[in-house]
Scaffold this motif. Structure first.
Motif, PDB file in Angstrom:
ATOM      1  N   VAL A  97     -14.670  25.129 -37.366  1.00  0.00           N
ATOM      2  CA  VAL A  97     -13.208  25.042 -37.373  1.00  0.00           C
ATOM      3  C   VAL A  97     -12.661  25.951 -38.454  1.00  0.00           C
ATOM      4  N   GLN A  98     -11.655  26.726 -38.082  1.00  0.00           N
ATOM      5  CA  GLN A  98     -10.981  27.578 -39.075  1.00  0.00           C
ATOM      6  C   GLN A  98      -9.576  27.034 -39.290  1.00  0.00           C
ATOM      7  N   LEU A  99      -9.150  27.070 -40.525  1.00  0.00           N
ATOM      8  CA  LEU A  99      -7.846  26.523 -40.877  1.00  0.00           C
ATOM      9  C   LEU A  99      -7.022  27.590 -41.568  1.00  0.00           C
ATOM     10  N   GLN A 100      -5.791  27.780 -41.088  1.00  0.00           N
ATOM     11  CA  GLN A 100      -4.879  28.761 -41.666  1.00  0.00           C
ATOM     12  C   GLN A 100      -3.650  28.026 -42.175  1.00  0.00           C
ATOM     13  N   ALA A 101      -3.500  28.006 -43.482  1.00  0.00           N
ATOM     14  CA  ALA A 101      -2.383  27.298 -44.097  1.00  0.00           C
ATOM     15  C   ALA A 101      -1.291  28.280 -44.496  1.00  0.00           C
ATOM     16  N   SER A 102      -0.069  27.778 -44.523  1.00  0.00           N
ATOM     17  CA  SER A 102       1.074  28.571 -44.959  1.00  0.00           C
ATOM     18  C   SER A 102       2.087  27.645 -45.601  1.00  0.00           C
ATOM     19  N   ILE A 132     -11.833  22.780 -32.016  1.00  0.00           N
ATOM     20  CA  ILE A 132     -10.762  21.819 -32.254  1.00  0.00           C
ATOM     21  C   ILE A 132     -11.120  20.436 -31.720  1.00  0.00           C
ATOM     22  N   ALA A 133     -11.825  20.381 -30.608  1.00  0.00           N
ATOM     23  CA  ALA A 133     -12.168  19.093 -30.005  1.00  0.00           C
ATOM     24  C   ALA A 133     -13.052  18.248 -30.912  1.00  0.00           C
ATOM     25  N   SER A 134     -13.675  18.857 -31.890  1.00  0.00           N
ATOM     26  CA  SER A 134     -14.557  18.112 -32.788  1.00  0.00           C
ATOM     27  C   SER A 134     -13.810  17.458 -33.942  1.00  0.00           C
ATOM     28  N   ILE A 135     -12.524  17.759 -34.091  1.00  0.00           N
ATOM     29  CA  ILE A 135     -11.747  17.259 -35.231  1.00  0.00           C
ATOM     30  C   ILE A 135     -11.314  15.815 -34.991  1.00  0.00           C
ATOM     31  N   ILE A 191     -16.918  15.589 -36.135  1.00  0.00           N
ATOM     32  CA  ILE A 191     -18.338  15.426 -35.849  1.00  0.00           C
ATOM     33  C   ILE A 191     -19.154  16.637 -36.281  1.00  0.00           C
ATOM     34  N   ARG A 192     -18.492  17.745 -36.524  1.00  0.00           N
ATOM     35  CA  ARG A 192     -19.215  18.930 -36.970  1.00  0.00           C
ATOM     36  C   ARG A 192     -19.075  19.170 -38.464  1.00  0.00           C
ATOM     37  N   GLY A 193     -18.589  18.156 -39.172  1.00  0.00           N
ATOM     38  CA  GLY A 193     -18.490  18.275 -40.613  1.00  0.00           C
ATOM     39  C   GLY A 193     -17.072  18.492 -41.093  1.00  0.00           C
ATOM     40  N   THR A 194     -16.969  19.123 -42.246  1.00  0.00           N
ATOM     41  CA  THR A 194     -15.680  19.305 -42.915  1.00  0.00           C
ATOM     42  C   THR A 194     -15.366  20.776 -43.077  1.00  0.00           C
ATOM     43  N   SER A 195     -14.095  21.121 -42.847  1.00  0.00           N
ATOM     44  CA  SER A 195     -13.638  22.492 -43.033  1.00  0.00           C
ATOM     45  C   SER A 195     -12.449  22.502 -43.971  1.00  0.00           C
ATOM     46  N   TRP A 196     -12.340  23.574 -44.717  1.00  0.00           N
ATOM     47  CA  TRP A 196     -11.242  23.734 -45.672  1.00  0.00           C
ATOM     48  C   TRP A 196     -10.509  25.037 -45.393  1.00  0.00           C
ATOM     49  N   GLY A 197      -9.185  24.986 -45.549  1.00  0.00           N
ATOM     50  CA  GLY A 197      -8.411  26.198 -45.527  1.00  0.00           C
ATOM     51  C   GLY A 197      -8.276  26.750 -46.935  1.00  0.00           C
TER      52      GLY A 197
END
Length: 114
Positions: free
Chosen positions: A1-6, A27-30, A99-105
């Motif tokens: 998962v990629q996260l783009q913050a603004s 996205i379905a894994s979130i 389910i695929r772990g944690t992602s950070w933006g």
């Protein structure tokens, strides 16, 4: 998962700012989208999170001032911040857990002047 913050920026105490984060990829894994923050010299803390079924949780220090929102597909998560205080100054991070772990933006700076 990629996260783009603004969003984020500089505001005087009592003002408002908004943060937005868009998720892409698996996205379905979130399961949960959230906002964390880290002030200088302090540990990163959970500010608010948005889970399946519409559940929303907030750290006590922002209850009644911040509002987290997102879409049911959990592709976006927004944080509306009102009545900002100098102690809200921090780098804010978008976070996705599933389910695929944690992602950070990448973090975005919020600075509240007194």
């Amino acid at each position: 998962v990629q996260l783009q913050a603004s969003g984020g920026g500089l505001v005087q105490a009592g003002g408002s700012l908004g943060l937005s984060c868009v998720a892409s990829g698996s996205i379905a894994s979130i399961n949960v989208l959230a906002w964390y923050r880290q002030a200088p010299g302090k540990e990163r803390e959970l500010v608010a999170q948005f889970a399946g079924g519409g559940r929303k949780d907030y750290v006590d220090s922002v209850k009644g001032r911040f509002t987290i929102s997102g879409d049911n597909a959990r592709t976006t998560v927004n944080l509306e911040m009102n009545s900002l205080k100098p102690e809200d100054t921090a780098v804010y991070y978008c976070n996705a857990r599933g389910i695929r772990g944690t992602s950070w933006g990448k973090g975005t700076q919020v600075t509240v002047s007194s």
